[in-house]
Write a protein that holds these residues in place. Structure first.
Motif, short mmCIF file in Angstrom:
data_model
loop_
_atom_site.label_atom_id
_atom_site.label_comp_id
_atom_site.label_asym_id
_atom_site.label_seq_id
_atom_site.Cartn_x
_atom_site.Cartn_y
_atom_site.Cartn_z
N ASP A 114 0.77 -1.26 -0.09
CA ASP A 114 0.10 -0.09 -0.12
C ASP A 114 0.91 1.30 -0.02
N ARG A 115 2.08 1.19 0.67
CA ARG A 115 2.83 2.41 0.80
C ARG A 115 3.88 2.68 -0.04
N LEU A 116 4.63 1.44 -0.38
CA LEU A 116 6.04 1.62 -1.18
C LEU A 116 5.61 1.97 -2.74
N SER A 117 6.47 2.48 -3.54
CA SER A 117 6.36 2.85 -4.70
C SER A 117 6.91 1.72 -5.79
N ALA A 118 6.89 1.94 -7.03
CA ALA A 118 7.68 1.19 -8.06
C ALA A 118 9.06 1.04 -7.78
N ASP A 119 9.70 1.78 -6.89
CA ASP A 119 11.32 1.55 -6.90
C ASP A 119 11.56 0.25 -5.92
N ALA A 120 10.33 -0.23 -5.13
CA ALA A 120 10.71 -1.37 -4.38
C ALA A 120 10.45 -2.71 -5.24
N VAL A 121 9.78 -2.78 -6.49
CA VAL A 121 9.35 -3.98 -7.22
C VAL A 121 10.46 -4.63 -7.59
N PRO A 122 11.66 -4.04 -8.39
CA PRO A 122 12.89 -5.21 -8.53
C PRO A 122 13.18 -5.92 -7.49
N LEU A 123 13.39 -5.44 -6.36
CA LEU A 123 13.89 -6.26 -5.33
C LEU A 123 12.77 -7.33 -4.87
N LEU A 124 11.54 -6.96 -4.85
CA LEU A 124 10.29 -7.94 -4.69
C LEU A 124 10.36 -8.98 -5.70
N VAL A 125 10.66 -8.60 -6.81
CA VAL A 125 10.62 -9.63 -8.01
C VAL A 125 11.83 -10.60 -7.80
N ASP A 126 12.76 -10.04 -7.35
CA ASP A 126 14.17 -11.03 -7.24
C ASP A 126 14.09 -11.99 -5.88
N ARG A 127 13.15 -11.54 -4.96
CA ARG A 127 13.21 -12.53 -3.88
C ARG A 127 11.88 -13.02 -3.52
N LEU A 128 11.02 -12.92 -4.50
CA LEU A 128 9.74 -13.61 -4.28
C LEU A 128 9.56 -15.00 -4.00
N ASP A 129 10.33 -15.58 -4.90
CA ASP A 129 10.74 -17.01 -4.68
C ASP A 129 11.09 -17.41 -3.30
N GLU A 130 11.64 -16.64 -2.56
CA GLU A 130 12.04 -17.10 -1.16
C GLU A 130 11.30 -16.99 -0.25
N ILE A 131 10.04 -16.52 -0.55
CA ILE A 131 8.96 -16.43 0.50
C ILE A 131 8.17 -17.66 0.55
N ALA A 132 8.19 -18.29 1.63
CA ALA A 132 7.51 -19.59 1.61
C ALA A 132 6.03 -19.43 2.02
N ASP A 133 5.58 -18.43 2.66
CA ASP A 133 4.12 -18.37 3.23
C ASP A 133 3.32 -17.95 1.63
N PRO A 134 2.23 -18.79 1.40
CA PRO A 134 1.62 -18.62 0.00
C PRO A 134 0.68 -17.47 0.20
N CYS A 135 -0.01 -17.05 1.74
CA CYS A 135 -0.50 -15.72 1.74
C CYS A 135 0.28 -14.56 1.50
N VAL A 136 1.46 -14.67 1.99
CA VAL A 136 2.41 -13.49 1.98
C VAL A 136 2.74 -13.32 0.40
N ARG A 137 2.90 -14.58 -0.32
CA ARG A 137 3.22 -14.50 -1.79
C ARG A 137 2.12 -13.94 -2.66
N ARG A 138 1.12 -14.11 -2.27
CA ARG A 138 -0.22 -13.52 -3.02
C ARG A 138 -0.30 -11.98 -2.63
N GLU A 139 0.01 -11.43 -1.36
CA GLU A 139 0.06 -10.17 -1.12
C GLU A 139 1.19 -9.42 -2.00
N ALA A 140 2.32 -10.25 -1.97
CA ALA A 140 3.49 -9.74 -2.81
C ALA A 140 3.12 -9.37 -4.46
#
Length: 216
Positions: free
Chosen positions: A154-180
């Motif tokens: 809700d609060r962060l801009s597109a600046d955070a997206v590349p980092l989230l993309v790179d590390r999304l596969d490290e998130i194990a919780d499916p609910c957190v992955r959906r939010e991401a």
């Protein structure tokens, strides 16, 4: 009867206010009792220096409380900018030592302005939104602490997206992955015509271009 968050916030702001008052007090006393071109009495200068050094310890204590706050609850935009403000306040104390105490008060305002510009430039270089995402992801992935993905979405801009993309596969919780993935989708939505273009959104769109569309 205080919670940890209340303890960190209360002590932190009290220390920062005191540091600001000390800086104003020294400037006011020096302006009232000494001409700019005349050096201050050595005894007065020694008292100023002692007060500034002791106040520096208070600023260090405020920063320590802020670090504890981040360790307990994660990093947010407000905490990033608050840290930048405290660093600027610490720079002002150093300037007081090298200007007012040494009888060069007229250079203090210029130094304070330059320090403020420098802090702002460093903030731009570190990319606050990407820093927030990195710190909070590290807390979650390395220390097992709760990840507030709703805040990242809700609060962060597109600046955070590349980092989230790179590390999304490290998130194990499916609910957190959906939010991401929802955060990624919202960040790269078209913003209108060419007048709304900026490089951060373009980089975010490029980062998710080859991503698995089934996640969306």
């Amino acid at each position: 009867g205080l919670t940890r968050a209340e303890y960190y916030r209360q002590g932190f702001f009290q220390l920062v206010v005191v540091a600001g008052l000390v800086a104003l007090l020294i400037l006011s006393l020096d302006w009232a009792h000494r001409a700019p071109e005349r050096p201050a009495d050595r005894r007065i200068s020694a008292l100023y220096a002692a007060l500034i050094v002791l106040t520096g310890f208070m600023v260090a204590s405020a920063l320590a409380r802020l670090v504890l706050y981040v360790d307990s609850f994660g990093l947010t935009e407000l905490r990033v900018y608050t840290t930048a403000f405290v660093v600027w306040l610490a720079a002002l104390l150093v300037l007081l030592l090298f200007t007012v105490v040494r009888g060069r008060r007229r250079w203090f305002a210029t130094g304070a302005l330059v320090a403020g510009i420098a802090v702002g430039a460093v903030l731009n270089l570190v990319n606050p939104d990407a820093l927030i995402a990195r710190v909070n992801l590290d807390r979650h992935l390395e220390d097992g602490l709760e990840l507030d993905m709703a805040y990242l979405a809700d609060r962060l801009s597109a600046d955070a997206v590349p980092l989230l993309v790179d590390r999304l596969d490290e998130i194990a919780d499916p609910c957190v992955r959906r939010e991401a993935t929802a955060a990624l989708r919202a960040a790269v939505e078209p913003a209108g015509d060419w007048r709304s273009f900026h490089f951060a959104r373009d980089d975010a769109a490029a980062a998710v271009a080859g991503f698995d569309p089934s996640l969306f």
